[in-house]
Design a protein around this motif. Structure first.
Motif, short mmCIF file in Angstrom:
data_model
loop_
_atom_site.label_atom_id
_atom_site.label_comp_id
_atom_site.label_asym_id
_atom_site.label_seq_id
_atom_site.Cartn_x
_atom_site.Cartn_y
_atom_site.Cartn_z
N ARG A 77 0.85 -1.20 0.00
CA ARG A 77 0.00 0.00 0.00
C ARG A 77 0.88 1.25 0.00
O ARG A 77 1.86 1.32 0.73
CB ARG A 77 -0.89 0.00 1.24
CG ARG A 77 -1.78 1.20 1.32
CD ARG A 77 -2.87 1.03 2.35
NE ARG A 77 -4.11 0.61 1.72
CZ ARG A 77 -5.08 -0.05 2.31
NH1 ARG A 77 -4.97 -0.38 3.57
NH2 ARG A 77 -6.17 -0.39 1.65
N TYR A 134 3.96 0.10 2.01
CA TYR A 134 4.11 -0.77 3.18
C TYR A 134 3.14 -1.93 3.10
O TYR A 134 2.07 -1.83 2.50
CB TYR A 134 3.89 0.02 4.49
CG TYR A 134 2.51 0.60 4.64
CD1 TYR A 134 2.15 1.76 3.95
CD2 TYR A 134 1.55 0.00 5.45
CE1 TYR A 134 0.88 2.30 4.08
CE2 TYR A 134 0.28 0.54 5.58
CZ TYR A 134 -0.05 1.69 4.89
OH TYR A 134 -1.31 2.22 5.01
N LEU A 163 -0.46 -3.10 7.68
CA LEU A 163 -0.33 -3.52 9.07
C LEU A 163 -1.61 -4.22 9.50
O LEU A 163 -2.65 -4.06 8.87
CB LEU A 163 -0.09 -2.28 9.96
CG LEU A 163 1.19 -1.52 9.63
CD1 LEU A 163 1.18 -0.16 10.28
CD2 LEU A 163 2.40 -2.31 10.11
N ALA A 164 -1.54 -4.98 10.56
CA ALA A 164 -2.70 -5.79 10.97
C ALA A 164 -3.87 -4.92 11.40
O ALA A 164 -4.06 -4.65 12.57
CB ALA A 164 -2.30 -6.70 12.10
N MET A 165 -4.63 -4.45 10.42
CA MET A 165 -5.75 -3.57 10.75
C MET A 165 -7.08 -4.33 10.74
O MET A 165 -8.09 -3.82 11.15
CB MET A 165 -5.83 -2.44 9.75
CG MET A 165 -4.69 -1.47 9.92
SD MET A 165 -4.77 -0.22 8.69
CE MET A 165 -3.27 0.66 9.02
N ASP A 166 -7.04 -5.52 10.17
CA ASP A 166 -8.29 -6.28 10.11
C ASP A 166 -8.58 -6.87 11.48
O ASP A 166 -7.79 -7.62 12.04
CB ASP A 166 -8.19 -7.41 9.09
CG ASP A 166 -8.03 -6.85 7.70
OD1 ASP A 166 -8.56 -5.75 7.45
OD2 ASP A 166 -7.39 -7.50 6.86
N ASP A 167 -9.71 -6.48 12.03
CA ASP A 167 -10.06 -6.99 13.36
C ASP A 167 -10.77 -8.33 13.25
O ASP A 167 -11.42 -8.63 12.29
CB ASP A 167 -10.97 -5.99 14.10
CG ASP A 167 -10.17 -4.74 14.46
OD1 ASP A 167 -9.02 -4.90 14.88
OD2 ASP A 167 -10.70 -3.64 14.30
#
Lengths: 214, 298
Positions: free
Chosen positions: A65, A207, A210-214
């Motif tokens: 991204r 990048y 980052l772990a944004m998926d909850d």
């Protein structure tokens, strides 16, 4: 007679000075802001071309991204020059760095990436590409971290310590080679001026999400 | 006048002319651009460069910061709990009267918007998106928003990935607009706003989590303040507000550098994640950050 002689010499000096001033190469024309109309057109045209290269550079980030982009414009000089871009990273993130060198059309440049700025003597060379002219290239932050590890491994650091290595910033150095300057006559002033030879290199970083998926 | 003078003392005059005229010629030669020296040169490690190489500091703002989405994502991962009362209220957008305040808070809101999005607070995010659009209009950057951005945003509520894509597109358009239009001054002010809000989020995270990783990130961001301050220094319109922001950023960076825990560290130590700061140092630095941020948003 002597008075006339002195006056004549003075006049000769003034004329000589005028002639020198008129024919001094107008290197100030080598700046971003061009005074002549054709210069402006050329610069605008070049900028428009570079906008197209920027699109390609961003597209090459896939599947990363987009984080940031930076275009570095330069003019070739009669001496080697270096331009540096500081890139800040988020720790432990995975990055892809893409470059588009379609705007480097005169002499090839060098691209070097370090962990510290150019005024730091013991910086580590993390990536290097010579003869950059046209085309594109890319690398990832993992490759750079690996280079850092290699460097510290040679210094005798343990694997445990090597795992703690952080890459918080990288410094991209563009080394622009010297060229033989060429001159032309400015139509409006009749003065000699340096022919501006410009180039641009586009950089973009992306990048891994980052772990944004909850 | 010269001729009268010459008549009085020809011999002395000739001697003087022999000295003065070449000087005049040299001065004229240089003033007309005969020799151009780079305005900013610094010494550098020449061992790895073709000799001789002159470093030219770009007139443009030669740095690339992380995007607000990355910063917000990092702090969320580090354990920052979403609390809307900690963000700059979107309603404040109408309180900013100067271009500087508008530009700074454009950056602040960009970070706040990203914070809402990464925490899935889309209703709040919409308010921040509108605030950003409002400020971008005010500072002449209306082109960064596609006509349907807000509509697109509303259509994608519930799809966090699409919302992040919209934010990424805004970020791309902002950078593109700045590059195309040579708005270096605007860029550095916008980054200053985003930077201080990011630092502020960092200090909040510190109070909630005791993570060494946050200290490393915060330290890295503080060092980046050097660049921001330098960029602010080159802004053409040096009004007192800009000076105030710059001086405060300098103060934060200087305070950090002079912390006992930092002073003794080598660059290798920083590479190897050995930065450790005492609670006292962290509290003092947080105080400076909060003070500047409070002034910035009010």
């Amino acid at each position: 007679m002597v008075r006339i002689n002195v006056q004549f010499k003075l006049l000769a000096y003034v004329l000589l000075m005028g002639a020198l001033v008129a024919f001094v190469p107008d290197q100030k024309g080598d700046k971003k802001k061009k005074s002549s109309k054709s210069g402006l057109d050329e610069a605008a045209e070049f900028k428009a071309q570079v906008a197209g290269y920027r699109k390609d550079c961003k597209a090459a980030l896939k599947p990363y991204r987009y984080s940031f982009g930076r275009t570095t414009y330069f003019n070739y000089k009669s001496y080697n020059t270096l331009k540096e871009v500081e890139v800040a990273l988020i720790l432990n993130s995975s990055y892809k760095f893409t470059f588009n060198a379609e705007g480097v059309t005169v002499d090839p440049i060098q691209v070097k990436v370090y962990n510290k700025p150019s005024n730091y003597n013991k910086r580590i060379l993390l990536f290097e590409k010579n003869s950059v002219s046209g085309g594109s290239f890319e690398f990832t932050s993992e490759q750079l971290v690996e280079k850092m590890k290699e460097n510290y491994r040679e210094k005798g650091l343990s694997d445990y310590e090597l795992e703690k290595i952080l890459l918080s910033k990288v410094y991209i150095d563009y080394i622009i080679p010297a060229i033989d300057e060429e001159f032309e006559e400015d139509e409006s002033t009749g003065r000699r001026k340096v022919i501006v030879k410009r180039g641009a290199i586009v950089f973009a970083s992306g990048y891994e999400n980052l772990a944004m998926d909850d | 006048m010269i001729f009268v003078y010459l008549n009085f003392n020809k011999e002395r005059t000739m001697k003087k002319l022999r000295f003065v005229l070449p000087c005049v010629l040299i001065v004229a030669f240089y003033s007309c651009g005969g020799v151009e020296e780079p305005t900013n040169t610094v010494h550098l490690d020449q061992t790895q460069l073709p000799n001789p190489t002159i470093i030219e500091e770009s007139s443009d703002f030669a740095f690339a910061p992380p995007s607000p989405l990355e910063i917000a994502g990092f702090f969320k991962q580090a354990g920052l709990v979403y609390d809307p009362s900690k963000l700059n209220p979107a309603s404040n957008k109408d309180n900013y009267n100067t271009k500087l305040k508008k530009s700074l808070n454009f950056g602040v809101y960009a970070t706040d918007l990203a914070t809402c999005v990464v925490n899935n607070q889309i209703a709040d995010a919409q308010g921040y998106l509108e605030a950003i659009q409002h400020l971008s209009d005010e500072i002449g950057m209306q082109n960064i928003f596609e006509q349907e951005t807000i509509e697109k945003f509303k259509r994608n509520i519930g799809n966090s990935d699409s919302i992040e894509d919209i934010l990424t597109n805004i970020q791309m358009s902002t950078v593109e607009y700045i590059e195309l239009n040579g708005k270096d001054d605007l860029e550095v002010i916008y980054f200053a706003g985003a930077w201080i809000e990011g630092m502020y989020l960092g200090t909040l995270t510190l109070t909630e989590q005791d993570s060494k990783n946050i200290v490393q990130q915060l330290a890295s961001q503080i060092e980046f303040g050097n660049r921001i301050a330098k960029g602010l220094q080159s802004v053409e319109d040096q009004d007192p507000e800009i000076k105030f922001v710059r001086q405060n950023i300098d103060e934060i960076v200087e305070f950090y550098k002079n912390c006992e825990s930092i002073k003794g560290l080598s660059e290798d130590d920083k590479d190897l994640g050995r930065i450790e700061m005492t609670d006292e140092e962290l509290n003092s630095i947080s105080k400076l950050i909060v003070e500047l941020r409070t002034d910035m948003i009010n």
